[in-house]
Scaffold this motif. Sequence first.
Motif, PDB file in Angstrom:
ATOM      1  N   THR A  53     -27.479  59.396  28.262  1.00 15.39           N
ATOM      2  CA  THR A  53     -27.350  58.561  27.066  1.00 15.39           C
ATOM      3  C   THR A  53     -25.998  57.859  27.058  1.00 15.39           C
ATOM      4  O   THR A  53     -25.903  56.654  26.816  1.00 15.39           O
ATOM      5  CB  THR A  53     -27.519  59.414  25.790  1.00 15.39           C
ATOM      6  N   LYS A  54     -24.938  58.597  27.374  1.00 20.63           N
ATOM      7  CA  LYS A  54     -23.597  58.008  27.417  1.00 20.63           C
ATOM      8  C   LYS A  54     -23.498  56.958  28.523  1.00 20.63           C
ATOM      9  O   LYS A  54     -22.952  55.876  28.314  1.00 20.63           O
ATOM     10  CB  LYS A  54     -22.548  59.091  27.654  1.00 20.63           C
ATOM     11  N   SER A  55     -24.030  57.279  29.699  1.00 17.36           N
ATOM     12  CA  SER A  55     -23.941  56.360  30.837  1.00 17.36           C
ATOM     13  C   SER A  55     -24.662  55.043  30.562  1.00 17.36           C
ATOM     14  O   SER A  55     -24.135  53.966  30.860  1.00 17.36           O
ATOM     15  CB  SER A  55     -24.537  56.996  32.096  1.00 17.36           C
ATOM     16  N   ILE A  56     -25.852  55.128  30.007  1.00 15.38           N
ATOM     17  CA  ILE A  56     -26.610  53.909  29.698  1.00 15.38           C
ATOM     18  C   ILE A  56     -25.856  53.074  28.672  1.00 15.38           C
ATOM     19  O   ILE A  56     -25.729  51.856  28.817  1.00 15.38           O
ATOM     20  CB  ILE A  56     -28.029  54.270  29.206  1.00 15.38           C
ATOM     21  N   SER A  57     -25.332  53.719  27.630  1.00 17.06           N
ATOM     22  CA  SER A  57     -24.591  53.004  26.592  1.00 17.06           C
ATOM     23  C   SER A  57     -23.353  52.312  27.163  1.00 17.06           C
ATOM     24  O   SER A  57     -23.113  51.127  26.898  1.00 17.06           O
ATOM     25  CB  SER A  57     -24.154  53.962  25.486  1.00 17.06           C
ATOM     26  N   ILE A  58     -22.574  53.040  27.929  1.00 17.90           N
ATOM     27  CA  ILE A  58     -21.342  52.479  28.498  1.00 17.90           C
ATOM     28  C   ILE A  58     -21.669  51.370  29.487  1.00 17.90           C
ATOM     29  O   ILE A  58     -21.018  50.326  29.493  1.00 17.90           O
ATOM     30  CB  ILE A  58     -20.486  53.592  29.136  1.00 17.90           C
ATOM     31  N   ILE A  61     -22.619  43.722  26.526  1.00 19.15           N
ATOM     32  CA  ILE A  61     -23.473  43.634  25.346  1.00 19.15           C
ATOM     33  C   ILE A  61     -22.721  44.253  24.174  1.00 19.15           C
ATOM     34  O   ILE A  61     -22.211  45.363  24.280  1.00 19.15           O
ATOM     35  CB  ILE A  61     -24.817  44.350  25.588  1.00 19.15           C
ATOM     36  N   PRO A  62     -22.635  43.543  23.036  1.00 14.41           N
ATOM     37  CA  PRO A  62     -21.920  44.083  21.872  1.00 14.41           C
ATOM     38  C   PRO A  62     -22.530  45.405  21.387  1.00 14.41           C
ATOM     39  O   PRO A  62     -23.715  45.670  21.562  1.00 14.41           O
ATOM     40  CB  PRO A  62     -22.089  42.989  20.808  1.00 14.41           C
ATOM     41  N   VAL A  63     -21.685  46.213  20.755  1.00  8.66           N
ATOM     42  CA  VAL A  63     -22.083  47.542  20.294  1.00  8.66           C
ATOM     43  C   VAL A  63     -23.334  47.483  19.413  1.00  8.66           C
ATOM     44  O   VAL A  63     -24.267  48.274  19.584  1.00  8.66           O
ATOM     45  CB  VAL A  63     -20.917  48.228  19.544  1.00  8.66           C
ATOM     46  N   ALA A  64     -23.379  46.542  18.472  1.00 11.43           N
ATOM     47  CA  ALA A  64     -24.532  46.449  17.570  1.00 11.43           C
ATOM     48  C   ALA A  64     -25.828  46.175  18.336  1.00 11.43           C
ATOM     49  O   ALA A  64     -26.888  46.713  17.999  1.00 11.43           O
ATOM     50  CB  ALA A  64     -24.295  45.371  16.517  1.00 11.43           C
ATOM     51  N   ARG A  65     -25.749  45.382  19.388  1.00 11.43           N
ATOM     52  CA  ARG A  65     -26.947  45.096  20.199  1.00 11.43           C
ATOM     53  C   ARG A  65     -27.345  46.323  21.023  1.00 11.43           C
ATOM     54  O   ARG A  65     -28.526  46.606  21.200  1.00 11.43           O
ATOM     55  CB  ARG A  65     -26.685  43.914  21.142  1.00 11.43           C
ATOM     56  N   VAL A  66     -26.364  47.067  21.537  1.00  9.77           N
ATOM     57  CA  VAL A  66     -26.672  48.294  22.282  1.00  9.77           C
ATOM     58  C   VAL A  66     -27.362  49.290  21.352  1.00  9.77           C
ATOM     59  O   VAL A  66     -28.340  49.937  21.745  1.00  9.77           O
ATOM     60  CB  VAL A  66     -25.397  48.901  22.922  1.00  9.77           C
ATOM     61  N   GLN A  67     -26.876  49.390  20.120  1.00 10.19           N
ATOM     62  CA  GLN A  67     -27.531  50.246  19.124  1.00 10.19           C
ATOM     63  C   GLN A  67     -28.998  49.857  18.983  1.00 10.19           C
ATOM     64  O   GLN A  67     -29.881  50.706  18.982  1.00 10.19           O
ATOM     65  CB  GLN A  67     -26.878  50.062  17.748  1.00 10.19           C
ATOM     66  N   GLY A 105     -11.162  50.763  27.754  1.00 14.66           N
ATOM     67  CA  GLY A 105     -12.238  49.882  27.340  1.00 14.66           C
ATOM     68  C   GLY A 105     -12.402  49.780  25.843  1.00 14.66           C
ATOM     69  O   GLY A 105     -13.111  48.906  25.356  1.00 14.66           O
ATOM     70  N   ARG A 106     -11.743  50.619  25.086  1.00 13.71           N
ATOM     71  CA  ARG A 106     -11.924  50.636  23.636  1.00 13.71           C
ATOM     72  C   ARG A 106     -11.428  49.363  22.973  1.00 13.71           C
ATOM     73  O   ARG A 106     -12.045  48.853  22.053  1.00 13.71           O
ATOM     74  CB  ARG A 106     -11.226  51.843  23.020  1.00 13.71           C
ATOM     75  N   SER A 107     -10.315  48.831  23.451  1.00 17.11           N
ATOM     76  CA  SER A 107      -9.737  47.662  22.799  1.00 17.11           C
ATOM     77  C   SER A 107     -10.649  46.442  22.893  1.00 17.11           C
ATOM     78  O   SER A 107     -10.616  45.565  22.055  1.00 17.11           O
ATOM     79  CB  SER A 107      -8.370  47.336  23.414  1.00 17.11           C
ATOM     80  N   VAL A 108     -11.497  46.389  23.903  1.00 14.23           N
ATOM     81  CA  VAL A 108     -12.419  45.272  24.068  1.00 14.23           C
ATOM     82  C   VAL A 108     -13.419  45.223  22.921  1.00 14.23           C
ATOM     83  O   VAL A 108     -13.842  44.164  22.494  1.00 14.23           O
ATOM     84  CB  VAL A 108     -13.174  45.396  25.426  1.00 14.23           C
ATOM     85  N   PHE A 109     -13.791  46.395  22.385  1.00 17.28           N
ATOM     86  CA  PHE A 109     -14.856  46.464  21.395  1.00 17.28           C
ATOM     87  C   PHE A 109     -14.353  46.661  19.979  1.00 17.28           C
ATOM     88  O   PHE A 109     -15.132  46.640  19.047  1.00 17.28           O
ATOM     89  CB  PHE A 109     -15.818  47.601  21.764  1.00 17.28           C
ATOM     90  N   LEU A 110     -13.066  46.900  19.796  1.00 11.43           N
ATOM     91  CA  LEU A 110     -12.535  47.117  18.446  1.00 11.43           C
ATOM     92  C   LEU A 110     -12.049  45.824  17.833  1.00 11.43           C
ATOM     93  O   LEU A 110     -11.689  44.901  18.435  1.00 11.43           O
ATOM     94  CB  LEU A 110     -11.410  48.150  18.494  1.00 11.43           C
TER      95      LEU A 110
END
Length: 131
Positions: free
Chosen positions: A83-88, A96-102, A126-131
């Motif tokens: 689950t983590k690997s697919i999401s990352i 792909i933006p977080v909301a779309r991955v959700q 990688g966190r700063s890219v999505f925050l």
Amino acid sequence: NLHQSVDTVYRYEPMKCRNCSRDIRNAPEHEVIRKQEIEIREGKMHVTEYQTVIKFCPDCGQWNRGEGPKELQKSRVVFGPNTKSISIYLMVQQLIPVARVQEILRDLFGLDISQGSYIIDLPPGGRSVFL
């Protein structure tokens, strides 16, 4: 939130008192702590529940807890490596933006994961890219 539909259950009960060594297998349960791991297996969501049982010793009154997996001590719900690997992969490699991955994981696998959970699982750089 914990899922009501669970595929596999592991139960961890204390066998003897950690204070006086009395056998407490037949002592009544005081509490059962439920924790779950959500994983994607064979193209679908698989929920494993880990139940840690707490009992009091009838002789000395000592509180005793079954020993469950250490990685589940902090959270009630954790996500497995697939689950983590697919999401990352979707967020970092495919951008792909977080909301779309959700939305993708909800539509394909029935997973409902908060945006905060995605950010926590990202590598520190990688966190700063999505925050």
